[in-house]
Design a protein around this motif. Structure first.
Motif, short mmCIF file in Angstrom:
data_model
loop_
_atom_site.label_atom_id
_atom_site.label_comp_id
_atom_site.label_asym_id
_atom_site.label_seq_id
_atom_site.Cartn_x
_atom_site.Cartn_y
_atom_site.Cartn_z
N GLY A 102 0.80 -1.22 0.00
CA GLY A 102 0.00 0.00 0.00
C GLY A 102 0.83 1.27 0.00
O GLY A 102 0.31 2.36 -0.20
N ALA A 103 2.15 1.13 0.22
CA ALA A 103 3.01 2.32 0.29
C ALA A 103 3.56 2.74 -1.07
O ALA A 103 4.25 3.75 -1.18
N GLU A 104 3.24 1.95 -2.11
CA GLU A 104 3.82 2.22 -3.44
C GLU A 104 3.46 3.62 -3.94
O GLU A 104 4.23 4.24 -4.67
N THR A 105 2.28 4.13 -3.55
CA THR A 105 1.83 5.44 -4.06
C THR A 105 2.22 6.59 -3.13
O THR A 105 1.74 7.71 -3.30
N LEU A 106 3.09 6.31 -2.15
CA LEU A 106 3.49 7.32 -1.18
C LEU A 106 4.16 8.51 -1.88
O LEU A 106 5.17 8.35 -2.55
N PRO A 107 3.60 9.73 -1.72
CA PRO A 107 4.30 10.90 -2.27
C PRO A 107 5.47 11.25 -1.35
O PRO A 107 5.36 11.10 -0.13
N GLY A 108 6.60 11.67 -1.90
CA GLY A 108 7.74 12.04 -1.06
C GLY A 108 7.40 13.26 -0.22
O GLY A 108 7.02 14.30 -0.77
N VAL A 109 7.49 13.16 1.10
CA VAL A 109 7.16 14.28 1.99
C VAL A 109 8.28 14.52 2.99
O VAL A 109 9.03 13.61 3.33
N ILE A 110 8.39 15.78 3.45
CA ILE A 110 9.40 16.13 4.45
C ILE A 110 8.68 16.27 5.80
O ILE A 110 7.87 17.17 5.99
N VAL A 111 8.96 15.34 6.70
CA VAL A 111 8.30 15.31 8.02
C VAL A 111 9.08 16.25 8.95
O VAL A 111 10.27 16.04 9.18
#
Length: 372
Positions: free
Chosen positions: A192-201
């Motif tokens: 389910g993580a394949e569509t994860l957009p790159g984000v800065i936490v």
């Protein structure tokens, strides 16, 4: 509202809430925690407008209702109550006061209307997956030391959480850098993580997240959109805005041609660096590494206070090398090593150095040298 909660349970919920609250703010309601009681659960919600945490706990709810009260004051009161105390919170809605009772102690705290409390809007999350707490804890714990504190380069003030290609296929990756050192940590990609957009936490979110990830048995539900990230267990939900910026292409600074290899006991190395750095009053004092066959000499030269030198046995079979590093950066990188050995890969005295844990390439660290 009228509820009764065991002190330890209440303390856990209120401490999570009060750590999110900013101590200095111009909006009074943001100093408060929103307490909502319904059925047999009570939720504690706190926000600084960038992060929101909601902690749900079981309690005896005699009368449902909601109110807001100063989070830090409530936390201090509960913290100082005796262990095992049963705490009663009562709000009649008319007096503008919350009564806190435990044993012979009785407090009356000012409240603000619950309608004024800002609730973070829910987002349409493009990626939803779950991962074990230890996996997420490793990703963030091992990378967060390299987060930049320089406000002008705001896009480096967090951990870049994204899906990346590795030699073994696609992985879930956390990267942080401040321009002087870099940490890149990989984990298996959850379904389910394949569509994860790159984000800065953001840095503060990474710190708050640590409390959710302490239970080794917990499975954490992660939801990510372009603007928000949410981590949830059945009891606690942490929602945060992500940093609006573009993380630099970090792959360009990870050296690929470093062939001079030194293997050293990580704990011995960290202790030796710490000892020789003692003579220097400056935290950024350079530690010089002199490498010869199977031998490492660590030295610090501080003209105003003295100098220090220590020799370590290492596995090194390349030509002689002298290179300097910031002692603090070396210590932080060495402290990330869980395995017995740390492997350093050098090129020359002026090039970035690579460090890995034993034979494990899922965690890679880069540190820039200093002139000595």
């Amino acid at each position: 509202m009228k509820i009764s909660i065991e002190r330890a349970t209440l303390l856990s919920a209120v401490s999570q809430a009060q750590s999110v609250v900013e101590r200095r703010n111009t909006i009074p309601i943001l100093a408060n925690v929103l307490i909502e009681a319904e059925g047999d659960t009570v939720s504690f919600r706190a926000t600084d407008l960038d992060i929101e945490v909601v902690d749900k706990i079981n309690a005896q709810v005699e009368r449902a209702g909601a109110t807001t009260v100063n989070a830090v004051t409530l936390h201090e009161i509960v913290r100082k109550l005796p262990d095992g105390a049963l705490v009663r919170l009562t709000d009649d809605g008319a007096s503008g006061r919350l009564s806190v009772e435990a044993g012979r102690s009785n407090f009356s705290l000012a409240t603000l209307p619950k309608e004024d409390f800002p609730v973070m809007t829910s987002s349409e999350y493009s990626a939803n997956f779950s991962a074990p707490a230890p996996v997420l804890r490793r990703l963030f714990d091992k990378s967060k030391f390299a987060i930049s504190t320089e406000e002008t380069r705001y896009y480096l003030n967090g951990v870049y959480f994204h899906v990346a290609d590795s030699e073994t296929g696609k992985v879930l990756r956390a990267v942080a850098t401040d321009g002087h050192r870099l940490a890149r940590v990989d984990a298996a990609l959850p379904d389910g993580a394949e569509t994860l957009p790159g984000v800065i936490v953001p840095r503060k979110t990474v710190g708050e997240l640590r409390k959710l990830l302490e239970d080794d048995e917990a499975e954490i539900a992660v939801s990510v959109s372009e603007t928000k990230i949410r981590f949830a267990t059945p009891e606690i939900t942490l929602t945060s805005k992500v940093i609006d910026g573009t993380f630099p292409d970090y792959s360009r600074v990870i050296p690929t041609g470093n062939t001079r290899k030194m293997e050293v006991d990580a704990k011995d190395f960290a202790k030796a660096v710490d000892r020789v750095a003692t003579v220097s009053s400056e935290r950024s004092r350079a530690v010089k590494l002199q490498l010869d066959e199977d031998r490492l000499i660590l030295s610090v030269n501080a003209p105003d206070s003295g100098n220090a030198e220590e020799e370590l046995a290492v596995a090194y079979a390349d030509e002689r090398l002298e290179i300097g590093f910031n002692a603090k950066y070396l210590l932080e990188i060495a402290s990330q090593v869980d395995r017995e050995n740390a492997v350093f890969l050098f090129n020359s005295a002026g090039d970035p150095t690579l460090m890995q844990e034993g034979g494990d390439s899922s965690a890679v660290y880069v540190v820039m040298p200093m002139r000595v």
